[in-house]
Design a protein around this motif. Structure first.
Motif, mmCIF file in Angstrom:
data_model
loop_
_atom_site.group_PDB
_atom_site.id
_atom_site.type_symbol
_atom_site.label_atom_id
_atom_site.label_comp_id
_atom_site.label_asym_id
_atom_site.label_seq_id
_atom_site.Cartn_x
_atom_site.Cartn_y
_atom_site.Cartn_z
ATOM 1 N N ARG A 101 75.927 36.613 16.763
ATOM 2 C CA ARG A 101 76.207 35.557 15.870
ATOM 3 C C ARG A 101 77.192 34.594 16.815
ATOM 4 N NH1 ARG A 101 75.178 38.631 11.406
ATOM 5 N NH2 ARG A 101 77.307 39.589 11.514
ATOM 6 N N TYR A 121 69.711 32.504 14.592
ATOM 7 C CA TYR A 121 70.543 32.779 13.708
ATOM 8 C C TYR A 121 70.124 33.058 12.237
ATOM 9 C CZ TYR A 121 75.330 32.604 11.403
ATOM 10 O OH TYR A 121 76.553 33.192 10.976
ATOM 11 N N LEU A 125 70.143 36.925 10.188
ATOM 12 C CA LEU A 125 70.281 37.180 8.719
ATOM 13 C C LEU A 125 69.196 37.846 8.194
ATOM 14 C CD1 LEU A 125 71.725 33.718 7.842
ATOM 15 C CD2 LEU A 125 72.771 35.793 8.328
ATOM 16 N N ARG A 130 70.526 39.635 4.747
ATOM 17 C CA ARG A 130 71.721 38.873 4.086
ATOM 18 C C ARG A 130 71.083 38.293 2.877
ATOM 19 N NH1 ARG A 130 76.264 40.952 5.120
ATOM 20 N NH2 ARG A 130 77.005 38.723 4.424
ATOM 21 N N GLU A 134 72.768 32.591 2.185
ATOM 22 C CA GLU A 134 73.211 32.427 3.352
ATOM 23 C C GLU A 134 72.258 31.725 4.329
ATOM 24 O OE1 GLU A 134 75.056 35.715 5.260
ATOM 25 O OE2 GLU A 134 75.864 36.485 3.301
ATOM 26 N N LEU A 135 70.954 31.787 4.109
ATOM 27 C CA LEU A 135 70.090 31.112 4.817
ATOM 28 C C LEU A 135 69.870 29.505 4.602
ATOM 29 C CD1 LEU A 135 69.145 34.154 4.897
ATOM 30 C CD2 LEU A 135 66.769 33.427 5.365
ATOM 31 N N TYR A 159 61.383 36.914 5.806
ATOM 32 C CA TYR A 159 62.606 37.161 5.038
ATOM 33 C C TYR A 159 62.176 37.186 3.676
ATOM 34 C CZ TYR A 159 66.899 36.468 2.853
ATOM 35 O OH TYR A 159 68.091 36.900 1.937
#
Length: 302
Positions: A101, A121, A125, A130, A134-135, A159
């Motif tokens: 990261r 990044y 995630l 995560r 956070e995305l 995701y």
């Protein structure tokens, strides 16, 4: 050929693989890597394509050596981060993703207009599962730089899928958010078709009654509309011009075969020029074997 139709990338990939086969690092390879990545310029889809292929060819050792020799070279940072991502997906906890990261953040500082560090990044995630909150900030950074970035949209699709951190309704929300605004030949044009193929394969996985009903999947109005559009436009010469267009044509050919549209599938297969992509053929065995079987039938018929 992982490089698809990017001949320059293919030459460098083979050079990278050869230098490691000899058991020694050819220092000229680092210059070739830099030139190949930098030559993509602001063609972000091609840059991501080249980074992915080179990271897979170089393994973990070469990107680390290149970065140590050139700690502030953005291309070296991005290749190192992409290599970490690929290795972490295969090996699990051996990779220090906190350090990866930081590599992405440093690359973003050096390349303020480039969506690639932010896309990497996002992929990290996703790998770590995560929380969705956070995305959001990362997604805004990507969209501000490249609204139709193919790699980023596919990472978001993965995701949000029910296989990972999301649900079918969240996938539909993503598709609804881009469907009307996305240009028909954007690099991310294959997003909805990719989502349909993944849904189809998910339905087929359990076998039994669920799999028996999977054929009806391609008769749904939304699936028919997506296939009709893609079959009509994508196979036109030059309509899709992004770096990974041949990969999307592979997805189209596969979907048309599953939908029982052999004529349209043959057109899509011929449009690939015989270049196979691993997915989605890998769902049914050795991908090159499956692709070659269908491509041979298409060319014989056509």
């Amino acid at each position: 050929m992982p490089e698809l139709d990017d001949a320059a990338l293919g030459r460098v990939r083979r050079r990278v693989e050869t230098c490691w086969d000899r058991g020694a690092l050819d220092t000229a390879v680092m210059a070739l890597l830099k030139d190949t990545i930098d030559e993509a310029g602001e063609d972000w889809d091609r840059k991501a394509h080249r980074l992915r292929v080179l990271a897979a060819a170089a393994g973990r050792g070469l990107p680390g050596i290149w970065r140590r020799h050139n700690p502030d070279d953005p291309a070296a940072l991005l290749l190192h981060a992409w290599s970490d991502l690929l290795q972490a997906g295969r090996q699990g906890p051996d990779i220090d993703l906190d350090a990866t990261r930081e590599t992405c953040r440093r690359a973003a500082e050096l390349l303020p207009a480039d969506p690639t560090p932010w896309t990497l990044y996002l992929a990290l995630l996703r790998l770590e599962r995560r929380p969705a909150g956070e995305l959001s900030a990362i997604w805004r950074e990507i969209k501000a730089r490249d609204p139709w970035n193919r790699e980023a949209h596919l990472q978001a699709l993965g995701y949000l899928s029910p296989d990972e951190c999301g649900s079918s309704s969240q996938v539909l929300d993503l598709l609804d958010s881009v469907r009307t605004a996305m240009p028909p030949n954007a690099p991310a044009a294959g997003l909805e078709l990719t989502a349909l193929v993944r849904s189809h394969q998910r339905a087929m996985t359990p076998g039994g009654v669920t799999a028996l009903g999977a054929g009806e999947f391609w008769r749904r109005p939304d699936a028919v509309a997506v296939l009709d559009h893609a079959a009509h436009y994508w196979t036109s010469p030059g309509f899709l011009h992004h770096a990974q267009a041949l990969a999307d044509l592979n997805v189209l050919a596969y979907a048309l075969l599953k939908a029982g549209r052999p004529g349209d599938a043959a057109n899509a297969l011929r449009a690939t020029g015989g270049v196979a992509a691993p997915w989605p053929w890998s769902a049914e065995g050795e991908p090159l074997e499956r692709f070659s079987h269908h491509f041979a039938r298409a060319t014989a018929a056509g």
